[in-house]
Design a protein around this motif. Sequence first.
Motif, short mmCIF file in Angstrom:
data_model
loop_
_atom_site.label_atom_id
_atom_site.label_comp_id
_atom_site.label_asym_id
_atom_site.label_seq_id
_atom_site.Cartn_x
_atom_site.Cartn_y
_atom_site.Cartn_z
N LYS A 8 -6.29 -4.40 2.86
CA LYS A 8 -5.72 -4.68 4.20
C LYS A 8 -4.64 -5.86 3.91
O LYS A 8 -4.33 -6.47 2.97
N GLN A 47 0.91 -1.05 -0.03
CA GLN A 47 -0.23 0.02 0.11
C GLN A 47 0.95 1.36 0.01
O GLN A 47 1.97 1.05 0.54
N PRO A 48 0.42 2.34 -0.51
CA PRO A 48 -0.75 2.57 -1.21
C PRO A 48 -0.85 2.17 -2.57
O PRO A 48 -1.78 2.47 -3.19
N VAL A 70 -8.41 0.77 0.11
CA VAL A 70 -7.82 0.20 1.18
C VAL A 70 -7.58 -1.37 0.76
O VAL A 70 -8.60 -1.86 0.79
#
Length: 159
Positions: A130, A109-110, A128
Motif C-alpha cells: 500500500k 509498485q509493482p 500488494v
Amino acid sequence: MANLVCWRHAEAEVNSKTGADIDRELTKQGRKDAVAMAKWLHQHIPANTEVLCSPARRCLETAAALQRFNRQQKITIAEYLGVDSNVEKIAKNVLNEDSSRTILIIGHQPNLGILIARLLKMESEACVVKKGAVWWLRQRHVDDTVQTYLFTVQHPDFV
C-alpha cells in the motif's frame, strides 16, 4: 543483506504539473503519511542503514521526510529503483552476501511487491504494498541455507 526495508512512496497526485509521471508530487495526505512512517523508521532502523531512493519526485519527497528526523541521513538516488525499472535490476543491486547490511529502498509498485513475493517465496507473483507502507524483511542463516522472513509490515494509519 541482513535487513531489507521496502518503503513504497506515499500518496501522490494523479497528474503532475509537467505531465510526466516522474514529476508527480505527494498530496497533502501523502506528506503527512510520509512523516508518520519516517518517524517510525527513525525510531527502529539501525543508524547505519543505507537509504536508496527512486529518482521520482514522490519518492524523493517521501525520503525527505526521513531526513527531517536525521539531517545526517544520506539518501542515494538509484536509477534502478525508477518508475521504468524492473525487479531484476533492483535485485541485482540490493541483494548480496553482506549479512551485516541494512538497506532501505524507497520505490514503486509493482516492483516492490514482486521483489517481496520472490524473497518470501510466495505463490503469488506479487504482493500488494500500500502507498506509504513499509515491509521489513530479514534474513537468517540456518544450516547452509539463507531464509528470508517477514519481520514487520507497517502502514501510516497504524503508527
